[in-house]
Write a protein that holds these residues in place. Sequence first.
Motif, mmCIF file in Angstrom:
data_model
loop_
_atom_site.group_PDB
_atom_site.id
_atom_site.type_symbol
_atom_site.label_atom_id
_atom_site.label_comp_id
_atom_site.label_asym_id
_atom_site.label_seq_id
_atom_site.Cartn_x
_atom_site.Cartn_y
_atom_site.Cartn_z
ATOM 1 N N ILE A 1 2.392 -23.942 -35.968
ATOM 2 C CA ILE A 1 2.220 -22.613 -35.355
ATOM 3 C C ILE A 1 0.736 -22.245 -35.340
ATOM 4 O O ILE A 1 0.202 -21.743 -34.342
ATOM 5 N N ILE B 1 -1.007 -24.617 -32.598
ATOM 6 C CA ILE B 1 -0.656 -24.351 -31.202
ATOM 7 C C ILE B 1 -0.927 -22.874 -30.856
ATOM 8 O O ILE B 1 -1.281 -22.548 -29.723
ATOM 9 N N MET C 1 6.109 -31.768 -25.779
ATOM 10 C CA MET C 1 6.031 -32.166 -27.189
ATOM 11 C C MET C 1 7.018 -31.364 -28.037
ATOM 12 O O MET C 1 7.728 -31.909 -28.876
ATOM 13 N N LEU C 2 7.102 -30.047 -27.766
ATOM 14 C CA LEU C 2 7.999 -29.210 -28.576
ATOM 15 C C LEU C 2 9.472 -29.534 -28.332
ATOM 16 O O LEU C 2 10.284 -29.444 -29.242
ATOM 17 N N GLY D 1 3.931 -33.915 -40.753
ATOM 18 C CA GLY D 1 4.870 -34.518 -39.796
ATOM 19 C C GLY D 1 5.129 -35.987 -40.136
ATOM 20 O O GLY D 1 6.263 -36.456 -40.057
ATOM 21 N N LEU D 2 4.088 -36.705 -40.544
ATOM 22 C CA LEU D 2 4.270 -38.127 -40.875
ATOM 23 C C LEU D 2 5.104 -38.285 -42.147
ATOM 24 O O LEU D 2 5.952 -39.184 -42.238
ATOM 25 N N PHE E 1 8.592 -37.590 -41.221
ATOM 26 C CA PHE E 1 9.139 -38.747 -40.500
ATOM 27 C C PHE E 1 9.583 -39.825 -41.496
ATOM 28 O O PHE E 1 10.694 -40.357 -41.400
ATOM 29 N N PHE F 1 0.621 -36.895 -31.385
ATOM 30 C CA PHE F 1 -0.503 -37.720 -31.849
ATOM 31 C C PHE F 1 -1.649 -37.709 -30.833
ATOM 32 O O PHE F 1 -2.820 -37.588 -31.209
ATOM 33 N N ILE G 1 12.283 -38.030 -31.230
ATOM 34 C CA ILE G 1 11.138 -37.771 -32.110
ATOM 35 C C ILE G 1 9.987 -38.723 -31.760
ATOM 36 O O ILE G 1 8.818 -38.358 -31.919
ATOM 37 N N ALA H 1 17.028 -32.932 -34.140
ATOM 38 C CA ALA H 1 18.012 -32.395 -35.080
ATOM 39 C C ALA H 1 18.976 -31.416 -34.424
ATOM 40 O O ALA H 1 19.996 -31.076 -35.008
ATOM 41 N N HIS H 2 18.648 -30.940 -33.210
ATOM 42 C CA HIS H 2 19.454 -29.844 -32.657
ATOM 43 C C HIS H 2 20.106 -30.175 -31.319
ATOM 44 O O HIS H 2 20.771 -29.334 -30.745
ATOM 45 N N MET I 1 6.431 -37.275 -31.220
ATOM 46 C CA MET I 1 5.309 -37.701 -32.074
ATOM 47 C C MET I 1 4.205 -38.360 -31.257
ATOM 48 O O MET I 1 3.025 -38.194 -31.554
ATOM 49 N N ARG J 1 18.279 -39.595 -31.700
ATOM 50 C CA ARG J 1 17.367 -38.755 -32.479
ATOM 51 C C ARG J 1 15.992 -39.421 -32.602
ATOM 52 O O ARG J 1 14.955 -38.775 -32.470
#
Length: 208
Positions: free
Chosen positions: A23, A26, A165-166, A74-75, A78, A118, A110, A173-174, A114, A106
């Motif tokens: 957050i 961005i 990206m978002l 994030g890594l 992951f 990146f 991702i 997961a959703h 990612m 999934r």
Amino acid sequence: MALNDWLSNVQLLMRWLHVIAGITWIGHLYFFNFVNVPLQGSLDDATKKLVNPKLMPRALWWFRWGAMITLLAGLILFALTYMYTPGKGFGANSTFLDESGKLTARAIWISMGMLLGFIMWFNVWFIIWPSQKKLLSGKAGDKAAEIRKRAGFFSRINTFLSGPMLFGMLAPAHYGASNPATLLVAIVLGVIAIWWAIKTSAKVGTSV
Ligand code: HEM
């Protein structure tokens, strides 16, 4: 009831750190592109010289360190989500590969998220920030206009990439299902949303 296994707890902590840093990153990217770019166009040189040396270093600090913490958390997220099985250790788990050894839906989402994240992190640390550092320290000399243009171009690229990206962050997961059509829709929708925001930013907020 709270889960008491360490993996769920560390994962939640990393998820939280990842999103709060994301957050911050961005949010500043959108501030630059949706607020500051139109604002700078309306300022005279004297005002720019007064405001920018105070505003930009502060904003760029949160921007670049937000990007760094987002990537690192994030890594780790992951690794814990896709590359670790409690009791077995590290290696691709069933969230990453299905029984036939193919990437899960999934994992595909991702991977897209990612990859874009990146590229964006790379642009921040190796193009946008070094360019801004030269401009703010006065070391750009007669290349200032060229450097400003390059930094602005990559900042725009990152803004466009942030939309798809978002989707790549949220879908794993959703949402789940992934195929060329769902990925294409996510990319197109993400880019259109950013295009609309950039177009709108030129017109909104100039009066209350
Ligand atoms: C810089 C490279 C990035 C990497 C390596 C990365 C990695 C990840 C990973 C591994 C997940 C977990 C996915 C899952 O549970 O299956 C995730 C989720 C997420 N990421 Fe990122 N990410 C990056 C950039 C970003 C950025 C810039 C944002 C901006 C806010 C962001 C926001 C999110 C959100 C909101 C989630 C969903 C959390 C949830 O559903 O519980 N990520 N990311």
